[in-house]
Write a protein that holds these residues in place. Structure first.
Motif, PDB file in Angstrom:
ATOM      1  N   LYS A  34      55.763  35.549 -55.186  1.00 42.22           N
ATOM      2  CA  LYS A  34      55.506  36.642 -54.238  1.00 42.22           C
ATOM      3  C   LYS A  34      54.055  37.084 -54.367  1.00 42.22           C
ATOM      4  O   LYS A  34      53.355  36.716 -55.324  1.00 42.22           O
ATOM      5  N   ASP A  35      53.600  37.838 -53.385  1.00 41.47           N
ATOM      6  CA  ASP A  35      52.285  38.453 -53.490  1.00 41.47           C
ATOM      7  C   ASP A  35      52.356  39.550 -54.556  1.00 41.47           C
ATOM      8  O   ASP A  35      53.372  40.227 -54.697  1.00 41.47           O
ATOM      9  N   ARG A  36      51.274  39.709 -55.309  1.00 42.81           N
ATOM     10  CA  ARG A  36      51.257  40.714 -56.371  1.00 42.81           C
ATOM     11  C   ARG A  36      50.006  41.584 -56.262  1.00 42.81           C
ATOM     12  O   ARG A  36      48.947  41.107 -55.837  1.00 42.81           O
ATOM     13  N   VAL A  37      50.163  42.841 -56.669  1.00 44.01           N
ATOM     14  CA  VAL A  37      49.060  43.799 -56.624  1.00 44.01           C
ATOM     15  C   VAL A  37      48.818  44.338 -58.024  1.00 44.01           C
ATOM     16  O   VAL A  37      49.764  44.698 -58.735  1.00 44.01           O
ATOM     17  N   TYR A  38      47.556  44.401 -58.410  1.00 43.14           N
ATOM     18  CA  TYR A  38      47.165  44.923 -59.721  1.00 43.14           C
ATOM     19  C   TYR A  38      46.233  46.116 -59.500  1.00 43.14           C
ATOM     20  O   TYR A  38      45.469  46.162 -58.535  1.00 43.14           O
ATOM     21  N   TYR A  39      46.315  47.093 -60.397  1.00 45.06           N
ATOM     22  CA  TYR A  39      45.505  48.300 -60.245  1.00 45.06           C
ATOM     23  C   TYR A  39      44.941  48.721 -61.593  1.00 45.06           C
ATOM     24  O   TYR A  39      45.547  48.493 -62.646  1.00 45.06           O
ATOM     25  N   LEU A  40      43.763  49.338 -61.557  1.00 42.98           N
ATOM     26  CA  LEU A  40      43.123  49.810 -62.775  1.00 42.98           C
ATOM     27  C   LEU A  40      43.832  51.051 -63.290  1.00 42.98           C
ATOM     28  O   LEU A  40      44.265  51.906 -62.513  1.00 42.98           O
ATOM     29  N   ARG A  41      43.961  51.161 -64.594  1.00 47.26           N
ATOM     30  CA  ARG A  41      44.629  52.307 -65.210  1.00 47.26           C
ATOM     31  C   ARG A  41      43.732  53.541 -65.158  1.00 47.26           C
ATOM     32  O   ARG A  41      42.522  53.450 -65.013  1.00 47.26           O
ATOM     33  N   GLY A  42      44.377  54.705 -65.291  1.00 51.29           N
ATOM     34  CA  GLY A  42      43.623  55.956 -65.368  1.00 51.29           C
ATOM     35  C   GLY A  42      43.042  56.414 -64.049  1.00 51.29           C
ATOM     36  O   GLY A  42      42.037  57.137 -64.034  1.00 51.29           O
ATOM     37  N   ASN A  43      43.638  56.004 -62.934  1.00 51.14           N
ATOM     38  CA  ASN A  43      43.156  56.416 -61.614  1.00 51.14           C
ATOM     39  C   ASN A  43      41.690  56.077 -61.386  1.00 51.14           C
ATOM     40  O   ASN A  43      40.956  56.810 -60.707  1.00 51.14           O
ATOM     41  N   LYS A  44      41.257  54.963 -61.961  1.00 51.20           N
ATOM     42  CA  LYS A  44      39.877  54.525 -61.763  1.00 51.20           C
ATOM     43  C   LYS A  44      39.793  53.709 -60.480  1.00 51.20           C
ATOM     44  O   LYS A  44      40.651  52.885 -60.209  1.00 51.20           O
ATOM     45  N   ASN A  45      38.753  53.950 -59.700  1.00 54.08           N
ATOM     46  CA  ASN A  45      38.575  53.169 -58.485  1.00 54.08           C
ATOM     47  C   ASN A  45      37.098  52.899 -58.195  1.00 54.08           C
ATOM     48  O   ASN A  45      36.566  53.330 -57.165  1.00 54.08           O
ATOM     49  N   PRO A  46      36.432  52.183 -59.101  1.00 60.52           N
ATOM     50  CA  PRO A  46      35.042  51.817 -58.830  1.00 60.52           C
ATOM     51  C   PRO A  46      34.974  50.879 -57.625  1.00 60.52           C
ATOM     52  O   PRO A  46      35.952  50.223 -57.280  1.00 60.52           O
ATOM     53  N   TYR A 100      38.565  45.593 -56.249  1.00 62.82           N
ATOM     54  CA  TYR A 100      37.833  46.350 -55.246  1.00 62.82           C
ATOM     55  C   TYR A 100      38.512  47.709 -55.064  1.00 62.82           C
ATOM     56  O   TYR A 100      39.710  47.781 -54.795  1.00 62.82           O
ATOM     57  N   ASP A 101      37.712  48.782 -55.236  1.00 61.52           N
ATOM     58  CA  ASP A 101      38.255  50.145 -55.129  1.00 61.52           C
ATOM     59  C   ASP A 101      39.466  50.345 -56.030  1.00 61.52           C
ATOM     60  O   ASP A 101      40.416  51.049 -55.684  1.00 61.52           O
ATOM     61  N   GLY A 102      39.448  49.706 -57.197  1.00 60.37           N
ATOM     62  CA  GLY A 102      40.493  49.926 -58.196  1.00 60.37           C
ATOM     63  C   GLY A 102      41.713  49.046 -58.070  1.00 60.37           C
ATOM     64  O   GLY A 102      42.635  49.159 -58.888  1.00 60.37           O
ATOM     65  N   THR A 103      41.772  48.157 -57.053  1.00 61.42           N
ATOM     66  CA  THR A 103      42.952  47.307 -56.895  1.00 61.42           C
ATOM     67  C   THR A 103      42.550  45.850 -56.652  1.00 61.42           C
ATOM     68  O   THR A 103      41.430  45.559 -56.226  1.00 61.42           O
ATOM     69  N   LEU A 104      43.492  44.971 -56.927  1.00 64.41           N
ATOM     70  CA  LEU A 104      43.307  43.536 -56.692  1.00 64.41           C
ATOM     71  C   LEU A 104      44.618  42.970 -56.172  1.00 64.41           C
ATOM     72  O   LEU A 104      45.648  43.065 -56.847  1.00 64.41           O
ATOM     73  N   THR A 105      44.592  42.404 -54.974  1.00 64.78           N
ATOM     74  CA  THR A 105      45.769  41.773 -54.385  1.00 64.78           C
ATOM     75  C   THR A 105      45.646  40.264 -54.524  1.00 64.78           C
ATOM     76  O   THR A 105      44.621  39.683 -54.139  1.00 64.78           O
ATOM     77  N   VAL A 106      46.661  39.637 -55.101  1.00 67.11           N
ATOM     78  CA  VAL A 106      46.658  38.190 -55.308  1.00 67.11           C
ATOM     79  C   VAL A 106      47.814  37.584 -54.524  1.00 67.11           C
ATOM     80  O   VAL A 106      48.980  37.914 -54.777  1.00 67.11           O
ATOM     81  N   LYS A 107      47.495  36.724 -53.580  1.00 71.61           N
ATOM     82  CA  LYS A 107      48.515  36.095 -52.746  1.00 71.61           C
ATOM     83  C   LYS A 107      49.357  35.126 -53.572  1.00 71.61           C
ATOM     84  O   LYS A 107      48.932  34.622 -54.614  1.00 71.61           O
ATOM     85  N   LYS A 108      50.574  34.864 -53.067  1.00 72.20           N
ATOM     86  CA  LYS A 108      51.526  34.019 -53.790  1.00 72.20           C
ATOM     87  C   LYS A 108      51.026  32.591 -53.984  1.00 72.20           C
ATOM     88  O   LYS A 108      51.469  31.885 -54.888  1.00 72.20           O
ATOM     89  N   GLU A 109      50.083  32.162 -53.142  1.00 76.02           N
ATOM     90  CA  GLU A 109      49.552  30.798 -53.290  1.00 76.02           C
ATOM     91  C   GLU A 109      48.724  30.627 -54.556  1.00 76.02           C
ATOM     92  O   GLU A 109      48.551  29.509 -55.048  1.00 76.02           O
ATOM     93  N   LYS A 110      48.211  31.717 -55.113  1.00 76.54           N
ATOM     94  CA  LYS A 110      47.374  31.640 -56.317  1.00 76.54           C
ATOM     95  C   LYS A 110      48.223  31.909 -57.558  1.00 76.54           C
ATOM     96  O   LYS A 110      48.055  32.914 -58.256  1.00 76.54           O
ATOM     97  N   GLN A 111      49.146  30.994 -57.844  1.00 74.94           N
ATOM     98  CA  GLN A 111      50.055  31.172 -58.970  1.00 74.94           C
ATOM     99  C   GLN A 111      49.337  31.154 -60.316  1.00 74.94           C
ATOM    100  O   GLN A 111      49.721  31.858 -61.249  1.00 74.94           O
ATOM    101  N   ASN A 112      48.283  30.360 -60.429  1.00 74.39           N
ATOM    102  CA  ASN A 112      47.551  30.303 -61.704  1.00 74.39           C
ATOM    103  C   ASN A 112      46.906  31.651 -62.028  1.00 74.39           C
ATOM    104  O   ASN A 112      46.959  32.128 -63.171  1.00 74.39           O
TER     105      ASN A 112
END
Length: 272
Positions: A34-46, A100-112
């Motif tokens: 599935k597509d997955r989303v990652y976010y920086l801890r501590g409400n950081k959004n550089p 980007y802005d504290g988040t990273l979205t990785v599509k399901k095609e990028k399993q590695n």
């Protein structure tokens, strides 16, 4: 004549195996595509933040394999299916891992990349986390439960304690607030910051500190200009010295809990 007894026929039966039911072995959770989303801890959004994608002297990117007892080097190569260097073959094309802005979205095609970020990267749980709708729901439920507890407690708090708690938040503004305003702001405070509210509501020193501040405002006690000594307002007799580097009213609240301070508290309470 006596009747002959009938012969009893014996039938031999082969031993039967008794089926013993065993509890099913727990299955390991399967990796979901599935597509997955990652976010920086501590409400950081550089605007942008790049994390290590390969092992270097400056940035260690290793994973300890419990099965082999060895450290395995990690590397994000866009043309490889595995994030482990020992499983990669041929030339590699290095990729950047950038939030980007504290988040990273990785599509399901990028399993590695997903497996590197979700399973093996040493910064997971320290610098960033993976978004989970289930975990998010659990967190929200806990917050709602805490808000309900805080609001119920706030409804049953008397005006004096409400004033003491709100004084921590709004300072001397509480002196000009009506009882209805105090109750309203207390409920709003309990809803917006339930954890802090419950902590203050259970802190005896908050109430005593409020007594000290009210006594000083009423002139019952005086605090010296250097904020190191409390005296009686009527005759100037010294009550206590404030320990170095302590808030004077917090120190006075602690003093009121001592044997000598209890009598002083009774005297102040009668005059307030």
């Amino acid at each position: 004549m006596a009747k002959k007894a009938k012969a009893v026929e014996t039938v031999e039966v082969a031993p039967q195996e008794v089926a013993v039911k065993t509890a099913p072995k727990p299955t390991k959770p399967t990796w979901e595509i599935k597509d997955r989303v990652y976010y920086l801890r501590g409400n950081k959004n550089p605007l942008t933040l790049t994390i290590p994608g390969k092992h270097t002297r400056k940035h260690s990117l290793l994973y300890f394999d419990n099965k082999t007892g060895e450290q395995r080097e990690l590397r994000y190569a866009t043309n490889q299916s595995s994030p482990f260097v020992d499983e990669q073959k041929g030339e590699v094309t290095m990729g950047h891992i950038r939030f980007y802005d504290g988040t990273l979205t990785v599509k399901k095609e990028k399993q590695n990349l997903q497996k590197l970020l979700s399973l093996y990267h040493p910064l997971k749980g320290k610098l960033y986390d993976e978004f989970s709708a289930k975990a998010e729901a659990v967190d929200q439920l806990e917050i709602l439960d805490l808000q309900i507890d805080a609001l119920n407690a706030a409804r049953n708090i008397d005006i004096d304690q409400a004033e003491a708690i709100l004084r921590v938040e709004v300072g001397s503004k509480v002196n000009s607030m009506s009882s209805k305003e105090l109750k309203r702001d207390l409920l709003l405070f309990a809803r917006s910051n339930p954890e802090l509210f419950i902590s203050l509501a259970n802190d005896d020193n908050v109430q005593l500190r409020n007594v000290a501040i009210r006594a000083a405002e009423a002139g019952i006690i005086n605090l010296s200009s250097d904020q190191r000594t409390f005296t009686w307002g009527s005759n100037g007799r010294k009550l206590m010295n404030v320990p170095f580097d302590e808030n004077p009213y917090s120190a006075f609240a602690a003093f009121l809990k001592t044997d000598e301070g209890v009598e002083i508290y009774k005297s102040i309470d009668k005059k307030l």
